[in-house]
Design a protein around this motif. Structure first.
Motif, short mmCIF file in Angstrom:
data_model
loop_
_atom_site.label_atom_id
_atom_site.label_comp_id
_atom_site.label_asym_id
_atom_site.label_seq_id
_atom_site.Cartn_x
_atom_site.Cartn_y
_atom_site.Cartn_z
N VAL A 368 4.14 -2.53 1.97
CA VAL A 368 4.00 -2.71 0.53
C VAL A 368 2.73 -3.53 0.32
O VAL A 368 2.62 -4.65 0.83
N MET A 369 1.77 -2.96 -0.41
CA MET A 369 0.48 -3.61 -0.60
C MET A 369 0.32 -3.99 -2.07
O MET A 369 0.35 -3.14 -2.95
N GLN A 370 0.19 -5.29 -2.31
CA GLN A 370 0.05 -5.82 -3.67
C GLN A 370 -1.44 -5.90 -4.00
O GLN A 370 -2.19 -6.66 -3.40
N PHE A 371 -1.86 -5.06 -4.96
CA PHE A 371 -3.28 -4.90 -5.26
C PHE A 371 -3.58 -5.30 -6.69
O PHE A 371 -2.83 -4.98 -7.61
N VAL A 402 1.58 -1.66 -5.27
CA VAL A 402 2.15 -2.30 -6.46
C VAL A 402 1.13 -3.25 -7.07
O VAL A 402 0.18 -3.69 -6.41
N ASP A 403 1.35 -3.58 -8.35
CA ASP A 403 0.47 -4.51 -9.05
C ASP A 403 0.83 -5.95 -8.72
O ASP A 403 1.85 -6.25 -8.08
N THR A 465 1.13 1.58 -8.97
CA THR A 465 0.33 0.67 -9.80
C THR A 465 0.10 1.30 -11.17
O THR A 465 0.08 2.52 -11.33
N VAL A 466 -0.09 0.45 -12.16
CA VAL A 466 -0.36 0.89 -13.52
C VAL A 466 -1.84 1.27 -13.65
O VAL A 466 -2.70 0.54 -13.15
N PRO A 467 -2.16 2.40 -14.30
CA PRO A 467 -3.56 2.70 -14.57
C PRO A 467 -4.22 1.54 -15.32
O PRO A 467 -3.62 0.97 -16.24
#
Length: 493
Positions: A368-371, A402-403, A465-467
């Protein structure tokens, strides 16, 4: 975080004993043949172990059937919070600790024999009563296992050409009174390469197996290339974690070194041209439970370690783990998190906030990568970050992006993001026909005719992630930020 200094297994146990809920022990006799792991499954195995299981305390068994005076410790690393205590670091920051430790290595040192606790008691294979199966209380995880396994042995060997050394953990099964089979996954570990070099010359490869060591060594030993390339001794990472060098000692019967404060050290040689069927005694076709949650298939021919000696501390403590437990997640996952953080930060500094190699993937299959997207041009770079992770780690199967407002360590929060910020026809990116992991039973030609070879399958990116231009539409409900201890001082500590 912690106040006690941890430098070996015993000081680690002392620390855990001082923290409520982190260590339990029993004086009830336990059979190492299946029963010991069966008990700990319920106490604290977690991970991908068959339910019911849970995350719980580490455990010491003080009476082991067939091994008078022996004790067995299990589950030291079977909790990310407990790893934080043992490495003196916040659990969410462990990946960053290891990342910094790789970049600031401290080389091990060699100490005299008389100072090495691991050589307080000595047993030599030329003694007619020598039998490693009686000396080392290695458990059998299930009744179908090929035999008793060393699951937390720090294998230390050196290149016969350059002398460069490496420490790794391998699957090792007792096959006779002085023989151990060792599984060396092709291309995955440097000791396997060292063995190939030695065998090409018709020579044996000296190898030491240190059991019951500082947890920092166990975590560091699980780093892989490209983060720790050939020639990089991972004991340097453990030294950096502790800010002092790991102490080694020269072995007594082979030209190699071992970890000086280990509880047990097995000295031996990997014989050239000699192989053994892994389940030669059980004939079950199975080896032992592996990290994906299934029993690994027994290998038809494995290299043999011919044991020369066993040395121990006085009243040694055997350390073991259950293959699919949360312990594997800690050892395999946290170094991978550190490696992904390093790689992505080099390409796009400041964008990757954190990484979690989730329990459901055994620490290897899922990241899980938080970007964090800060400007419009960041759109799409999150997927580039996922591709960077895949390019380095063949074993990685699924990446969840994920954001920054999603907790990557909370899979419920990740699934929430997937439910409300993901459309499969738009945000699922598949990468078929690439190298994955051979222990995943879905990565086999039997699963699908489209899979050409064992382990060659499909990776996937789940972009949750959200655009960037729609962030305002996806803002989470904001709650008052208060300290609940005012209302529940005893419950919230």
């Amino acid at each position: 975080m912690s106040k006690k200094k941890v430098r070996d297994l015993r000081s680690a146990l002392e620390l855990l004993q001082s923290i409520d809920g982190q260590l339990v022990e029993t004086d009830v006799e336990v059979d190492p043949l299946g029963e010991l792991s069966g008990v700990y499954r319920h106490v604290g195995a977690g991970g991908t172990v068959m339910r019911p299981t849970q995350e719980g305390p580490a455990m010491i068994f003080n009476h082991v059937k067939g091994h008078p005076g022996a004790r067995v410790a299990i589950g030291l690393l079977a909790s990310r919070r407990r790893v934080g205590y043992l490495l003196d670091c916040e659990p969410q920051k462990l990946g960053f600790l290891l990342k910094d430790s790789v970049n600031n290595p401290i080389k091990p040192v060699v100490i005299p024999h008389e100072q090495a606790k691991c050589q307080e008691v000595k047993y030599f294979a030329d003694d007619p009563d020598f039998d490693i199966r009686k000396l080392v209380p290695a458990p059998t995880n299930t009744l179908e296992d090929a035999g008793p396994y060393i699951t937390l042995g720090m294998c230390y060997a050196s290149s016969p050409e350059t002398g460069e050394s490496d420490v790794t953990i391998h699957r090792m099964c007792f096959q006779s009174k002085d023989e151990i089979s060792i599984f060396l996954q092709p291309g995955a570990r440097h000791i396997g390469y060292f063995r190939e070099l030695a065998e090409a010359k018709g020579e044996a490869l000296p190898i030491s197996i240190s059991i019951g060591v500082d947890p920092a060594i166990e975590i560091a030993s699980c780093f892989e290339a490209p983060t720790t390339p050939l020639g990089y001794d991972e004991l340097q990472v453990a030294g950096a974690i502790r800010n002092e060098p790991v102490e080694l000692v020269e072995c007594l019967t082979i030209n190699e070194r071992a970890i000086a404060n280990a509880e047990y050290v097995i000295e031996g040689e990997i014989l050239p041209g000699k192989r053994i069927r892994e389940d030669i005694h059980s004939n079950t076709g199975k080896a032992m439970p592996e990290f994906p949650g299934y029993c690994g298939p027994a290998n038809p021919e494995l290299p043999i370690i011919k044991v020369k000696a066993v040395t121990t501390r006085k009243n040694p403590i055997m350390q073991t783990c259950i293959g699919p437990s949360e312990e594997h997640v800690s050892m395999a996952g946290i170094p991978t998190e550190a490696s992904i953080l390093t790689m992505v930060d080099k390409a796009m500094p400041g964008k990757l906030q954190n990484v979690y190699c989730a329990s459901s993937g055994g620490g290897k299959y899922i990241a899980v990568m938080q970007f964090k997207k800060s400007v419009p041009s960041d759109e799409g770079r999150q997927r580039q970050a996922a591709l960077l992770a895949f390019s380095a780690f063949a074993e990685l199967k699924h990446v969840f992006l994920v954001d920054e407002d999603v907790d990557p360590f909370d899979m419920k929060d990740v699934m929430w993001a997937m439910t409300t910020r993901f459309q499969a026809d738009l945000d699922l990116i598949t990468i078929p026909g690439v190298q994955c992991h051979p222990l995943d039973p879905s990565n086999q030609p039997e699963y699908s005719a489209h899979i050409r070879a064992r382990g060659v399958a499909c990776k996937a990116i789940f972009d949750c992630t959200v655009p960037f231009d729609q962030k305002a539409r996806f803002e989470r409900a904001k709650f008052m930020d208060v300290d609940p201890k005012c209302w529940l001082p005893d419950m919230l500590k």
